[in-house]
Design an enzyme around this catalytic site. Sequence first.
Site, mmCIF file in Angstrom:
data_model
loop_
_atom_site.group_PDB
_atom_site.id
_atom_site.type_symbol
_atom_site.label_atom_id
_atom_site.label_comp_id
_atom_site.label_asym_id
_atom_site.label_seq_id
_atom_site.Cartn_x
_atom_site.Cartn_y
_atom_site.Cartn_z
ATOM 1 C CG ASP A 1 12.070 59.106 83.445
ATOM 2 O OD1 ASP A 1 11.902 60.227 83.511
ATOM 3 O OD2 ASP A 1 11.180 58.099 83.726
ATOM 4 C CB CYS B 1 3.864 41.798 102.030
ATOM 5 S SG CYS B 1 4.731 39.875 102.371
ATOM 6 C CB CYS C 1 1.556 36.440 104.643
ATOM 7 S SG CYS C 1 3.104 37.188 104.335
HETATM 8 ZN ZN ZN Z 1 2.596 39.060 103.322
#
Ligand code: ZN
EC number: 6.3.5.13
Lengths: 424, 235
Positions: free
Chosen positions: A348, A197, A231
């Site tokens: 890279d 998240c 959340c």
């Molecule tokens: Zn979250």
Amino acid sequence: MSQLPLRAQLASALGRTAATLSRATGRGDGSVIGGRVGLMLEPDLLRKLAADRKLVLVSATNGKTTTTRLITSALQELGDVATNAFGANMPAGHVSALASSKGAPYGVLEVDEKYLPEVLDTTEAGIVALMNLSRDQMDRAAEIWLLAQKWRRALAGRPAHVIANCDDPLVTWGASTAARVTWVAAGQRWREDSWCCPECGGPLDRAGFGNGGQNLTAAQLADTSWACRECTFHRPEPNWVLDGEDVIDPRGQRWRLDLQLPGQANRANAAVALAVAETLGLDPGRALPRLRTVTSVAGRYTTVEREGRSLRLLLAKNPAGWLEAFDVADPALPIILSVNAQGPDGRDTSWLWDVDYRILRGRPVLVTGERRLDLALRLAVAEVPFQLCDSFEQAVAVLAPGKIDVIANYTAFQQIRAEFGRAV
Amino acid sequence: MPSELSIVWIYPDLLSTYGDQGNVLVLEQRARARGIPTRTIHVRSSDPVPQQGDVYLIGGGEDRPQILGAERLRRDGGLHAAIQRGAALLAVCAGYQIMGTVFGGEEGQPVSGVGLLDISSGRGERRAVGELAADVDPALGLPTLTGFENHMGVTRLGPGVRPLSRTVVGTGNGDGTEGCYAGRIIGTYLHGPALARNPALADLLLGWVTGPLPAIDDGWYQALRDERLRAVLPA
Ligand SMILES: [Zn+2]
């Protein structure tokens, strides 16, 4: 537009001259050098050139150039459009683009992800289109979470209307401080940068973890829902939906895309373009025929001919781009892969290991480019049989006449284009 | 030798920014080439780290995921238990710093590591980006280390670890050494990925768990090593 102060008019005229010289001397397409001269003379030039136009900014890790082109084509239905068609996507390129079509009432600018806050601040663009964020050229690019955070800050408290892909969690987070957002469910194939998240760091519940984000099943690919376990951050309800070959508009009407540009990624770009067009009053019925006229963008997806071989050129600059190219490439055809690691590519080559090449098993694979040995080892470990070639020319010669797919990263792609005299 | 080699990739959702999957794939391939079946477990940061694995890997990432990863590993304890059991671990870049006692957060603030290596890291003055070449501690008997570094870290080695190598080209820990090792843990700043560029390092990790390994065809590994070392080492 003719109300530019004298100093700005002079700066923009000088910029055009420098661009013409740069083109005439064969040192570039002229779009950046013209802008640099202009910006040196008049720092506020971009602001002045942007004023009084309906301006769209387009940003993402992948698909910026193509989406800019699609939106431009659509808006030409309404009037002249100023655009940085050569992919010169920093402020100097924006000055060139706007200065070269002063009277155009519309502007569509491709913007480098890092420059979006600055360009938004300067131009006060009314519309911002945001498609995707993923790892890219890691030895020089900003970290993408920080990038999304900068987008959030830049969009907060502004009137700009954002058109954003809600299937990309990081883009959703980056866009969600905007006053007004139209969400487009445009899909997300590369998911390796969005398992956590962006708001709280908790796990995102979504399909496909643990297979390297690749070779997603059709069901996993179609399942674009996501939500944080810890959340409230979750995928917003989309206004527009890309559903296979169709786009569903906010009224629920289904539009078959039928693009000439191939692949799922371009259908996603088109979905965003249709949403942007509608924001400017152009409905899909009028925009879509325009999108269907686009066949190639800065050489991408072009087919070139050499001694009986038809080579289709696909650009892939990062792992997400390789997945998109694999989606377009024909499993029945031989394929040439070319990889460099010059400055613009990122020096890279570790990213090669983020790409799952096993999808290429069973077709003739030819490997070339300045970093062909990195790619050779990568394919050997993936047990994908291949043939190493010292040059692109040699790779073409090895293959029998017929159709061939080519995937190359940035400078490798430009080298191949140059071999064909940039006729593509 | 276990009948099946279990490879545990720790937190690819947080720490896998620079092709770290390559280290997993190289271990799998080199075990497979010796007829050893492998099983790879991808551990999400929301899930417990299994204690019964043979070789553990943790990779690089941005500041914020690095801090989250360290917090979760400390709370979880599974990796500590595995190491005590004798498992091997390769920790790369951000993952390398996490293994120490402390590292620098996004504002340079000290963040507690998991304490499996006697090292402490902070933020340096400028970013070290580019090819690295280094001579490995002779006690390990490995050829020149090669890879690509991209970090702002400076790492001080305590008496509980030995430097993995002495740098010839590049920055590494910042004191003329690159990486470190202690017991069956190897830490390094190197991407490339490290095990693709240094198959002998992969075999060292595997050998710690499986015992002596027969030689295998290293053709493509060697070709890439030769080219990279030629490109960076003074002639
Ligand atoms: Zn979250």
